[in-house]
Design a protein around this motif. Structure first.
Motif, mmCIF file in Angstrom:
data_model
loop_
_atom_site.group_PDB
_atom_site.id
_atom_site.type_symbol
_atom_site.label_atom_id
_atom_site.label_comp_id
_atom_site.label_asym_id
_atom_site.label_seq_id
_atom_site.Cartn_x
_atom_site.Cartn_y
_atom_site.Cartn_z
ATOM 1 N N GLN A 265 1.315 4.569 -12.898
ATOM 2 C CA GLN A 265 -0.037 4.049 -13.107
ATOM 3 C C GLN A 265 -0.613 3.324 -11.893
ATOM 4 N N PHE A 266 0.163 3.213 -10.818
ATOM 5 C CA PHE A 266 -0.333 2.501 -9.638
ATOM 6 C C PHE A 266 -1.148 3.453 -8.772
ATOM 7 N N ALA A 267 -2.483 3.317 -8.839
ATOM 8 C CA ALA A 267 -3.360 4.221 -8.101
ATOM 9 C C ALA A 267 -3.560 3.776 -6.658
ATOM 10 N N THR A 268 -3.286 2.504 -6.378
ATOM 11 C CA THR A 268 -3.343 1.992 -5.010
ATOM 12 C C THR A 268 -1.968 1.459 -4.651
ATOM 13 N N VAL A 269 -1.430 1.937 -3.545
ATOM 14 C CA VAL A 269 -0.102 1.514 -3.090
ATOM 15 C C VAL A 269 -0.249 0.993 -1.663
ATOM 16 N N ILE A 270 0.235 -0.227 -1.440
ATOM 17 C CA ILE A 270 0.166 -0.858 -0.115
ATOM 18 C C ILE A 270 1.589 -0.984 0.403
ATOM 19 N N LEU A 271 1.870 -0.347 1.538
ATOM 20 C CA LEU A 271 3.226 -0.268 2.059
ATOM 21 C C LEU A 271 3.301 -0.865 3.459
ATOM 22 N N ALA A 272 4.349 -1.658 3.687
ATOM 23 C CA ALA A 272 4.558 -2.263 5.004
ATOM 24 C C ALA A 272 6.050 -2.294 5.308
ATOM 25 N N ARG A 273 6.416 -1.785 6.462
ATOM 26 C CA ARG A 273 7.805 -1.839 6.938
ATOM 27 C C ARG A 273 8.805 -1.240 5.939
ATOM 28 N N VAL A 274 8.430 -0.140 5.316
ATOM 29 C CA VAL A 274 9.342 0.499 4.372
ATOM 30 C C VAL A 274 10.024 1.685 5.039
ATOM 31 N N SER A 275 11.161 2.077 4.499
ATOM 32 C CA SER A 275 11.926 3.192 5.044
ATOM 33 C C SER A 275 11.245 4.523 4.717
ATOM 34 N N THR A 276 11.664 5.565 5.431
ATOM 35 C CA THR A 276 11.129 6.899 5.156
ATOM 36 C C THR A 276 11.449 7.316 3.724
ATOM 37 N N GLY A 277 12.649 6.975 3.268
ATOM 38 C CA GLY A 277 13.018 7.307 1.890
ATOM 39 C C GLY A 277 12.111 6.638 0.875
ATOM 40 N N MET A 278 11.757 5.387 1.133
ATOM 41 C CA MET A 278 10.851 4.683 0.215
ATOM 42 C C MET A 278 9.464 5.304 0.250
ATOM 43 N N TRP A 279 9.027 5.709 1.437
ATOM 44 C CA TRP A 279 7.749 6.400 1.556
ATOM 45 C C TRP A 279 7.739 7.648 0.683
ATOM 46 N N ARG A 280 8.799 8.420 0.784
ATOM 47 C CA ARG A 280 8.849 9.688 0.046
ATOM 48 C C ARG A 280 8.850 9.451 -1.462
ATOM 49 N N ARG A 281 9.389 8.312 -1.891
ATOM 50 C CA ARG A 281 9.427 8.038 -3.323
ATOM 51 C C ARG A 281 8.107 7.488 -3.828
ATOM 52 N N LEU A 282 7.489 6.583 -3.065
ATOM 53 C CA LEU A 282 6.277 5.919 -3.537
ATOM 54 C C LEU A 282 4.993 6.667 -3.179
ATOM 55 N N ALA A 283 5.029 7.452 -2.114
ATOM 56 C CA ALA A 283 3.830 8.187 -1.704
ATOM 57 C C ALA A 283 4.210 9.598 -1.279
ATOM 58 N N PRO A 284 4.790 10.377 -2.202
ATOM 59 C CA PRO A 284 5.290 11.711 -1.823
ATOM 60 C C PRO A 284 4.200 12.662 -1.360
ATOM 61 N N ILE A 285 2.960 12.400 -1.755
ATOM 62 C CA ILE A 285 1.869 13.285 -1.363
ATOM 63 C C ILE A 285 1.533 13.136 0.114
ATOM 64 N N VAL A 286 1.954 12.013 0.727
ATOM 65 C CA VAL A 286 1.704 11.782 2.154
ATOM 66 C C VAL A 286 2.899 12.300 2.940
#
Length: 269
Positions: free
Chosen positions: A202-223
């Motif tokens: 349900q989180f339509a806005t996600v703000i990410l800072a200093r996260v790993s590539t793996g975390m990116w792929r999990r939280l923003a897989p479309i990017v």
């Protein structure tokens, strides 16, 4: 053609014109930061009701929570601030429209009570003009939910549900909160926290800072590919509608947020 510019080194409430920019936003919106094309990046919780903030060490997630929450309070919202550290959001404790809870029992009771408030608002069937928005702000949310699960196990009876009713209440707010003007700002990756997958989505806005590539792929897989994180203070990527925008976030100190809101409550500019 989009012109790429250098991001500001810092973005503060005291910057010239910044307060006027905040005042120009609708009551449902908060400024996140400024992008590389000089555009203001905001979140409108009428359209994107819940916000996830996730950072690595030193990424400033607590500060981002404070800055967003302060803006919504300034616009007339109320807030339930769940602060398992008990000290991360002391700036909010004495504000009249904020309920601050730090110990596990208090957080549990607040979330269980939130289930009743959600149903009360839903029963109003859209007649919410005189009902203030409610921001549910959860610092270190995954750790908080783990503490809640252990707390529930200490007194759960045989016929009680296995999942903590506090966690269930949060899931219900994530799924149904939009129609009740209840919105969640969640600090953490919502990973192994006990939240059902439908709630995590349900989180339509996600703000990410200093996260790993793996975390990116999990939280923003479309990017894809995942952009490179910056170690500079206040640098984030804001993921909205499938796009990731590098930005310098607005940062408010404890004192700035508390003083600004105290001034607001007093009816001063």
């Amino acid at each position: 053609m989009t012109t790429t510019t250098a991001l500001p080194k810092l973005l503060r409430l005291t910057d010239p014109g910044l307060r006027e920019q905040l005042e120009a936003l609708p009551a449902s919106a908060a400024l996140i930061g400024i992008s590389t094309d000089g555009r203001a990046i905001a979140v409108d919780i009428d359209a994107a009701p819940h916000i996830l903030v996730c950072s690595g060490a030193g990424g400033g997630s607590t500060t981002i929570l404070r800055t967003l929450t302060a803006q919504f309070l300034h616009q007339g919202a109320h807030a339930l601030v769940l602060d398992i550290t008990r000290v991360a959001h002391l700036w909010a404790r004495n504000l009249p429209t904020v309920t601050h809870r730090g110990n596990v029992a208090g957080i549990h009771d607040a979330l269980v009570g939130l289930a009743s408030e959600l149903q009360r608002r839903i029963d109003l069937d859209g007649d919410l003009d005189d009902v203030p928005r409610l921001m549910v702000v959860i610092d270190r949310a995954d750790a908080t939910l783990r503490h809640l699960a252990r707390y529930w196990e200490t007194f759960r009876q045989k016929d009680d549900p296995q999942k903590s009713p506090a966690t269930t209440a949060l899931e219900d707010v994530l799924i149904e909160g939009r129609q009740a003007r209840i919105h969640v700002i969640y600090d953490g990756p919502a990973n192994a926290s006990g939240l059902a997958s439908g709630a995590r989505e349900q989180f339509a806005t996600v703000i990410l800072a200093r996260v790993s590539t793996g975390m990116w792929r999990r939280l923003a897989p479309i990017v894809d590919p995942a952009p490179k994180s910056s170690p500079l203070p206040g640098r984030v990527h804001v993921v909205q509608e499938g796009d990731a925008h590098p930005a310098q976030v607005l940062l408010m100190t404890d004192t700035e947020a508390a003083d600004w809101l105290t001034t607001t409550a007093a009816g001063e500019n």
